[in-house]
Write an enzyme that holds these catalytic residues in place. Structure first.
Site, PDB file in Angstrom:
ATOM      1  N   CYS A   1       3.458 -74.420  46.931  1.00  0.00           N
ATOM      2  CA  CYS A   1       4.620 -73.946  46.197  1.00  0.00           C
ATOM      3  C   CYS A   1       4.693 -72.419  46.175  1.00  0.00           C
ATOM      4  O   CYS A   1       3.716 -71.754  45.836  1.00  0.00           O
ATOM      5  CB  CYS A   1       4.535 -74.490  44.776  1.00  0.00           C
ATOM      6  SG  CYS A   1       5.960 -74.065  43.808  1.00  0.00           S
TER       7      CYS A   1
ATOM      8  N   ARG B   1      15.890 -81.418  44.430  1.00  0.00           N
ATOM      9  CA  ARG B   1      14.784 -81.057  43.545  1.00  0.00           C
ATOM     10  C   ARG B   1      14.968 -79.652  42.961  1.00  0.00           C
ATOM     11  O   ARG B   1      14.462 -79.335  41.898  1.00  0.00           O
ATOM     12  CB  ARG B   1      13.478 -81.135  44.341  1.00  0.00           C
ATOM     13  CG  ARG B   1      12.258 -80.937  43.516  1.00  0.00           C
ATOM     14  CD  ARG B   1      10.990 -81.290  44.267  1.00  0.00           C
ATOM     15  NE  ARG B   1       9.918 -81.437  43.302  1.00  0.00           N
ATOM     16  CZ  ARG B   1       9.182 -80.424  42.859  1.00  0.00           C
ATOM     17  NH1 ARG B   1       9.378 -79.213  43.325  1.00  0.00           N
ATOM     18  NH2 ARG B   1       8.256 -80.637  41.953  1.00  0.00           N
TER      19      ARG B   1
END
Ligand code: RVP
Length: 497
Positions: free
Chosen positions: A319, A418
């Protein structure tokens, strides 16, 4: 003026557990890792629990049906990724629900009109020597016979010999009804000294094959996570856009629990999605939400009716949200604050809402720390991506085996929902990377090892259950100098290259 936190936000590696008293009864074999999955009222049992506190991330490179089966066999739960079509995701869910350990859908099939040459090339391609002969040549056609290497002699037969001339005919075969249990199938296999037992339905169509060699490896696993019909349990990710179509399809396919998959869950979109589920299904459908990193976010989702709440922004191994957008918070700090908020909410309302620490688990002891800090279970991506059962390719990189692992916010996954903030239907910038992780073998072996460490540390803290760990744990911050002290130091490792 902006609000400033007094303390920096911290991550798991900055903490350690300080051992407590452990009695002679506190042994790893006595530790229970059972934990609630969904909200429940004081004095009641949760409608769903998991047998080990591990769930797999809602990601293309992690959670497909194969990993879901392997994890359910160990007592955990997968959330099948939602960044695929509704039909594809529902099919994955359905394959988990239909799966019966030891019952194999035949992958080597021929029709009676096919030839010895076809049989040989099929055997070479699949590596399997037992071939079902069905009317239509498919895995579920009417069963007419079986061919094994005992039925033909390549040196004495011509390649164009028809299957129907040398197969073992159905009349000479031992077979059983589709409802036969694995134990009964195994008894028949031994009684008749056969290697494979076909199971057929009332119409005579082939349903499964049961093999002698598979029985031992499919004996019941004590911990396996099954529903009331003895099927493996499985979860599925949903988003805040197409839930009106996706939710019914996933439920129809048999999903046991859903989870709204979003990088940032303190948003009205999540409430609207939960409202839709409550309006149409009441409390019968369980849905988790997230992710949040503070008490306010927790309370918002708890009041919106989320069945469990995921914690964590920006800590995932792949991430780059923190770098790209400048939002996030150290995983440990987020978890500690949300756990306090969860306990306060319970005290106030009598409703316990489980929390899941999502992302940033690097070492096995991070799992124990997360539980001690108040997580009811942890969600892992990188960890599971390393195993045989994950959906990605194993590749050789500079002489070492690696598995691919990419983020849902990467250009490869393109999971725009998302990261949706109500704008365009596309990923406008990346929040994840495409990477490799070291290949680590089977899920079973690795989960077994991780949990043996968790159990052992829990005993050091004098705890036989997760709630006991949470109430007894003593946690200390460590200085950067003492982190160095924690590894091997001031020695020269014998096997260092
Ligand atoms: P990790 O276990 O550290 O690999 O983290 C997995 C988590 O990272 C996921 O459960 C999800 O919350 C988050 N994630 C997934 N994709 C991305 C991204 O592309 N930024 N982040």
């Amino acid at each position: 003026m902006a609000f400033y936190y007094e303390e920096p936000s911290r991550t798991f590696s900055e903490y350690l557990l300080v051992p407590g008293y452990s009695s002679t009864k506190c042994v790893p074999s006595e530790v229970s890792l059972k934990t609630p999955l969904v909200r429940y009222n004081k004095g009641e049992e949760p409608a769903l629990h998991i047998n080990i506190p591990m769930v797999s991330a809602i990601m293309q490179s992690v959670s497909d049906d194969r990993l879901a089966i392997a994890l359910a066999q160990e007592g955990g739960l997968s959330f099948i990724y939602g960044s695929q079509t509704i039909a594809e995701q529902a099919a994955m869910v359905n394959r988990v629900k239909r799966y019966r350990a030891g019952f194999v859908v035949s992958d080597s099939n021929v029709s009676p009109e096919m030839t010895l040459e076809d049989v040989l090339s099929l055997t070479e391609r699949t590596g399997h020597s037992t071939i079902a002969v069905t009317e239509d040549g498919g895995p579920n056609g009417r069963l007419l016979g079986i061919v094994t290497n005992k039925d033909y002699r390549v040196s004495r037969m011509t390649p164009d010999t028809k299957v129907k001339e040398f197969m073992t005919q159905i009349g000479d075969l031992v077979y059983a009804d589709e409802d036969t249990t694995l134990k009964e199938a195994n008894d028949i296999i031994w009684e008749h000294k056969i290697n494979c037992l076909p199971l057929v339905n009332k119409e005579g169509q082939l349903v499964y094959l049961v093999f002698r060699k598979d029985y031992d490896s499919h004996k019941k696993n004590e911990n396996e996570l099954i529903d009331s019909s003895k099927r493996y349990m499985v979860g599925a990710g949903i988003n805040t856009r197409d839930y009106e179509e996706r939710v019914p399809a996933l439920l129809e396919a048999g999903a046991d629990v859903l989870c709204i998959d979003s990088s940032e869950g303190f948003s009205e979109w999540q409430k609207i999605t939960i409202d839709y589920i409550r309006k149409n299904y009441g409390q019968s459908v369980k849905v988790g939400a997230g992710n949040v990193v503070d008490a306010e976010g927790f309370r918002f989702l708890a009041e919106a009716g989320a069945d469990f709440i995921k914690v964590g922004i920006g800590g995932g191994a792949i991430c780059i949200t923190r770098e790209q957008k400048g939002i996030g918070r150290g995983q440990a700090t987020s978890l500690i604050e949300v756990a306090r908020a969860r306990d306060a909410y319970y005290e106030e309302t009598g409703i316990y809402v489980p929390i899941c620490s999502d992302g940033g688990i690097v070492h096995d002891y991070h799992v124990t720390l997360a539980l001690a800090m108040g997580a009811d279970f942890v969600m892992l991506g990188r960890y599971f991506a390393r195993f045989d059962e994950s959906p990605t390719k194993r590749v050789n990189v500079n002489g070492s085996y690696m598995k691919e692992y990419w983020g849902e916010g990467s250009a490869r996954a393109r999971n725009w929902q998302r990261y949706d903030m109500g704008g365009e239907k596309k990923l406008s910038f990346e929040e994840g990377v495409d990477s490799f992780v070291p290949y680590a073998g089977s899920l079973k072996d690795n989960v077994g090892l991780t949990l043996s460490k968790v159990r052992s540390t829990m005993c050091n803290c004098g705890a036989l259950t997760i709630p006991e760990l949470q109430s007894k744990a003593k946690i200390t911050l460590v200085s950067s100098t003492s982190i160095v002290e924690g590894g091997a130091h001031d020695v020269m490792l014998r096997d260092s290259k």
